[in-house]
Write a protein that holds these residues in place. Structure first.
Motif, PDB file in Angstrom:
ATOM      1  N   LEU A  81      75.076  32.020  51.402  1.00 48.88           N
ATOM      2  CA  LEU A  81      75.016  33.419  50.962  1.00 48.88           C
ATOM      3  C   LEU A  81      74.868  34.431  52.088  1.00 48.88           C
ATOM      4  N   GLY A  82      74.719  33.987  53.321  1.00 46.07           N
ATOM      5  CA  GLY A  82      74.569  34.924  54.429  1.00 46.07           C
ATOM      6  C   GLY A  82      73.267  35.691  54.358  1.00 46.07           C
ATOM      7  N   GLN A  83      73.337  37.014  54.543  1.00 51.99           N
ATOM      8  CA  GLN A  83      72.128  37.830  54.609  1.00 51.99           C
ATOM      9  C   GLN A  83      71.375  37.864  53.280  1.00 51.99           C
ATOM     10  N   VAL A  84      72.064  37.619  52.165  1.00 56.49           N
ATOM     11  CA  VAL A  84      71.370  37.528  50.875  1.00 56.49           C
ATOM     12  C   VAL A  84      70.436  36.319  50.874  1.00 56.49           C
ATOM     13  N   GLY A  85      70.919  35.193  51.389  1.00 55.02           N
ATOM     14  CA  GLY A  85      70.072  34.009  51.504  1.00 55.02           C
ATOM     15  C   GLY A  85      68.921  34.219  52.462  1.00 55.02           C
ATOM     16  N   ALA A  86      69.150  35.064  53.475  1.00 58.16           N
ATOM     17  CA  ALA A  86      68.107  35.320  54.477  1.00 58.16           C
ATOM     18  C   ALA A  86      66.914  36.051  53.892  1.00 58.16           C
ATOM     19  N   ILE A  87      67.078  36.701  52.745  1.00 54.34           N
ATOM     20  CA  ILE A  87      65.949  37.401  52.109  1.00 54.34           C
ATOM     21  C   ILE A  87      64.794  36.434  51.862  1.00 54.34           C
ATOM     22  N   PHE A  88      65.118  35.196  51.494  1.00 53.55           N
ATOM     23  CA  PHE A  88      64.066  34.216  51.250  1.00 53.55           C
ATOM     24  C   PHE A  88      63.353  33.831  52.552  1.00 53.55           C
ATOM     25  N   PRO A 141      80.127  31.401  58.707  1.00 50.94           N
ATOM     26  CA  PRO A 141      80.399  30.744  59.994  1.00 50.94           C
ATOM     27  C   PRO A 141      79.116  30.401  60.755  1.00 50.94           C
ATOM     28  N   LEU A 142      79.195  29.328  61.532  1.00 48.67           N
ATOM     29  CA  LEU A 142      78.034  28.860  62.292  1.00 48.67           C
ATOM     30  C   LEU A 142      77.455  29.959  63.172  1.00 48.67           C
ATOM     31  N   ASN A 143      78.305  30.691  63.869  1.00 51.40           N
ATOM     32  CA  ASN A 143      77.840  31.741  64.771  1.00 51.40           C
ATOM     33  C   ASN A 143      76.996  32.783  64.021  1.00 51.40           C
ATOM     34  N   ILE A 148      71.620  35.157  62.246  1.00 54.52           N
ATOM     35  CA  ILE A 148      70.687  35.498  61.174  1.00 54.52           C
ATOM     36  C   ILE A 148      69.357  34.769  61.362  1.00 54.52           C
ATOM     37  N   ILE A 149      69.432  33.518  61.752  1.00 59.69           N
ATOM     38  CA  ILE A 149      68.210  32.749  61.978  1.00 59.69           C
ATOM     39  C   ILE A 149      67.416  33.331  63.152  1.00 59.69           C
ATOM     40  N   LEU A 150      68.108  33.722  64.211  1.00 62.30           N
ATOM     41  CA  LEU A 150      67.422  34.349  65.338  1.00 62.30           C
ATOM     42  C   LEU A 150      66.713  35.629  64.896  1.00 62.30           C
ATOM     43  N   ALA A 151      67.346  36.378  63.991  1.00 59.42           N
ATOM     44  CA  ALA A 151      66.723  37.596  63.466  1.00 59.42           C
ATOM     45  C   ALA A 151      65.457  37.276  62.684  1.00 59.42           C
ATOM     46  N   LEU A 152      65.432  36.129  61.994  1.00 58.92           N
ATOM     47  CA  LEU A 152      64.265  35.752  61.200  1.00 58.92           C
ATOM     48  C   LEU A 152      63.119  35.221  62.042  1.00 58.92           C
ATOM     49  N   ILE A 153      63.425  34.453  63.062  1.00 62.69           N
ATOM     50  CA  ILE A 153      62.355  33.793  63.821  1.00 62.69           C
ATOM     51  C   ILE A 153      61.944  34.567  65.072  1.00 62.69           C
ATOM     52  N   PRO A 195      76.637  40.001  64.422  1.00 66.36           N
ATOM     53  CA  PRO A 195      77.282  40.530  63.216  1.00 66.36           C
ATOM     54  C   PRO A 195      76.315  41.438  62.462  1.00 66.36           C
ATOM     55  N   LYS A 196      76.863  42.323  61.646  1.00 66.48           N
ATOM     56  CA  LYS A 196      76.038  43.316  60.944  1.00 66.48           C
ATOM     57  C   LYS A 196      75.000  42.650  60.042  1.00 66.48           C
ATOM     58  N   SER A 197      75.342  41.513  59.449  1.00 72.04           N
ATOM     59  CA  SER A 197      74.391  40.823  58.571  1.00 72.04           C
ATOM     60  C   SER A 197      73.128  40.428  59.320  1.00 72.04           C
ATOM     61  N   ALA A 198      73.276  39.994  60.575  1.00 71.86           N
ATOM     62  CA  ALA A 198      72.122  39.620  61.378  1.00 71.86           C
ATOM     63  C   ALA A 198      71.309  40.843  61.786  1.00 71.86           C
ATOM     64  N   LEU A 199      71.994  41.946  62.086  1.00 68.18           N
ATOM     65  CA  LEU A 199      71.297  43.180  62.447  1.00 68.18           C
ATOM     66  C   LEU A 199      70.469  43.688  61.274  1.00 68.18           C
ATOM     67  N   ILE A 200      71.040  43.661  60.079  1.00 72.84           N
ATOM     68  CA  ILE A 200      70.299  44.086  58.891  1.00 72.84           C
ATOM     69  C   ILE A 200      69.095  43.180  58.658  1.00 72.84           C
ATOM     70  N   THR A 201      69.284  41.880  58.851  1.00 72.31           N
ATOM     71  CA  THR A 201      68.175  40.930  58.702  1.00 72.31           C
ATOM     72  C   THR A 201      67.057  41.239  59.685  1.00 72.31           C
ATOM     73  N   LEU A 202      67.426  41.560  60.917  1.00 72.72           N
ATOM     74  CA  LEU A 202      66.422  41.893  61.936  1.00 72.72           C
ATOM     75  C   LEU A 202      65.636  43.142  61.542  1.00 72.72           C
ATOM     76  N   ILE A 203      66.331  44.159  61.031  1.00 75.32           N
ATOM     77  CA  ILE A 203      65.672  45.414  60.650  1.00 75.32           C
ATOM     78  C   ILE A 203      64.713  45.192  59.481  1.00 75.32           C
ATOM     79  N   LEU A 204      65.010  44.193  58.632  1.00 74.69           N
ATOM     80  CA  LEU A 204      64.103  43.861  57.536  1.00 74.69           C
ATOM     81  C   LEU A 204      62.959  42.955  57.998  1.00 74.69           C
TER      82      LEU A 204
END
Length: 361
Positions: A81-88, A141-143, A148-153, A195-204
């Motif tokens: 799900l990308g950034q939607v999955g990252a919400i969890f 994609p893996l990249n 996104i994971i880097l944004a979370l951790i 990617p923008k999804s990772a940037l949004i994840t970082l801001i959250l």
């Protein structure tokens, strides 16, 4: 066996983990033989291998199984799900706070469990898909997953480091600004490459981790790493106010400025303001009073503001290659830093810098 419901003694975790490895192994074989979902088959294999690795680590070090258990499924959701999955994944810093506050794990153990689960699950999933020829379509994609994971951790790792440094005696004027520099630099880095999804994840994820830090208070090492003793009794205010200023800049800059201007302005506030406070604390002999929203006595120094001028000018010159414009903007930025109310310069510095860059270049 002499333990509690959390199996707090790492020596007592070996048998339950062995059972987990065997159970996952059987599940993997059944899924593979019956031709069940390729994604499920690869994921069960990940759980098998990761549980085995955790078992080996646990013989020497009590890595957090709770944070590992959270991060594996979240990594799978990110792939789907990308950034939607990252919400969890926003539960990660909350779980770190819980495990360390309950004294079930050290900060390093709690952070490491999650980071291990996130990274290993993603990498293994793509590895097993290739090795076992498990075709899975429409995955992120893996990249992008890794970003996104880097944004979370990233924020929990940096907060953990500055907290440990402060506990080992490094002054809060330094640990706070290390976090300040790395936080703004991360935003610039993500703006440029992610990617923008990772940037949004970082801001959250970043602000959430800081809010958890404030909730944890003085007994929480993250808090000790980013508060200032001089802010007492308003330490939380002067963590949250710069946070709000930063978030306003990060969110509101996109509609008005180009990516290049956002990047330059962010690096100016990241490095110039980060250097000013330690310089002022160590060499600031010529102090002046500034405004404070709480009315408490607040001072900056000519030495600290001069360092803002020098560092900002250097950064601007590296990007613009125009010494006159760089010096002019550097002077204005240093004045803005000098007169900004306490806690607001994370907004005023990049905004003024960006406006001048847009006008002059």
């Amino acid at each position: 066996m002499n333990t509690d419901n959390d199996i707090s003694n790492k020596e007592d975790r070996f048998i339950p983990l062995i059972v987990g490895v065997l159970s996952y192994s059987i599940g993997f074989l059944i899924s593979l033989i019956l031709g069940l979902s390729n994604f499920l088959t690869a994921l069960i294999l990940c759980y098998t291998v990761n549980t085995f690795i955790v078992m080996l680590i646990t013989t020497r070090w009590k890595i957090s199984i709770h944070t590992t258990g959270l991060s594996g499924p979240v990594a799978a959701l990110i792939m789907l799900l990308g950034q939607v999955g990252a919400i969890f994944g926003l539960l990660y810093p909350i779980l770190i706070w819980s495990r360390t506050t309950l004294k079930k794990h050290t900060m390093a153990q709690a952070i490491a469990g999650g980071a291990f689960g996130f990274i290993m699950t993603i990498l293994e999933m793509y590895l097993y898909m290739n090795i076992l020829n498990l075709a899975i379509y429409n995955l992120v994609p893996l990249n992008e997953c890794l970003w996104i994971i880097l944004a979370l951790i990233g924020t929990p790792i940096v907060l953990g480091i500055v907290g440990i440094l402060n506990d080992y005696g490094l002054a809060d004027a330094y640990t706070r600004k290390i976090f300040h520099f790395l936080g703004f630099s991360a935003f610039g880095f993500f703006t440029l490459f992610a990617p923008k999804s990772a940037l949004i994840t970082l801001i959250l994820a970043g602000p959430l981790a800081i809010l958890i830090t404030c909730y944890g208070g003085k007994n929480y090492s993250w808090f000790r790493g980013i508060k200032r003793n001089s802010d007492s009794p308003n330490e939380r205010l002067y963590i949250i106010l710069p946070l709000i200023s930063s978030v306003i800049w990060l969110i509101c800059s996109w509609p008005f400025f180009s990516r290049e201007i956002i990047l330059i302005s962010t690096f100016v506030v990241a490095l110039a303001d980060a250097i000013a406070e330690p310089i002022g604390a160590k060499f600031g002999n010529h102090k002046y009073k500034i405004k404070s929203l709480k009315g408490d006595k607040t001072y900056r120094s000519i030495e600290g503001s001069s360092s803002v001028l020098i560092v900002a000018t250097i950064i601007l010159f590296l990007f613009t290659h125009n010494l006159i414009i760089s010096l002019l903007i550097g002077i204005v930025v240093s004045i803005v830093e000098a007169i900004s109310p306490r806690g607001t310069d994370n907004l005023t510095i990049p905004v003024i810098c960006a406006i001048l860059l847009r006008i002059l270049i």
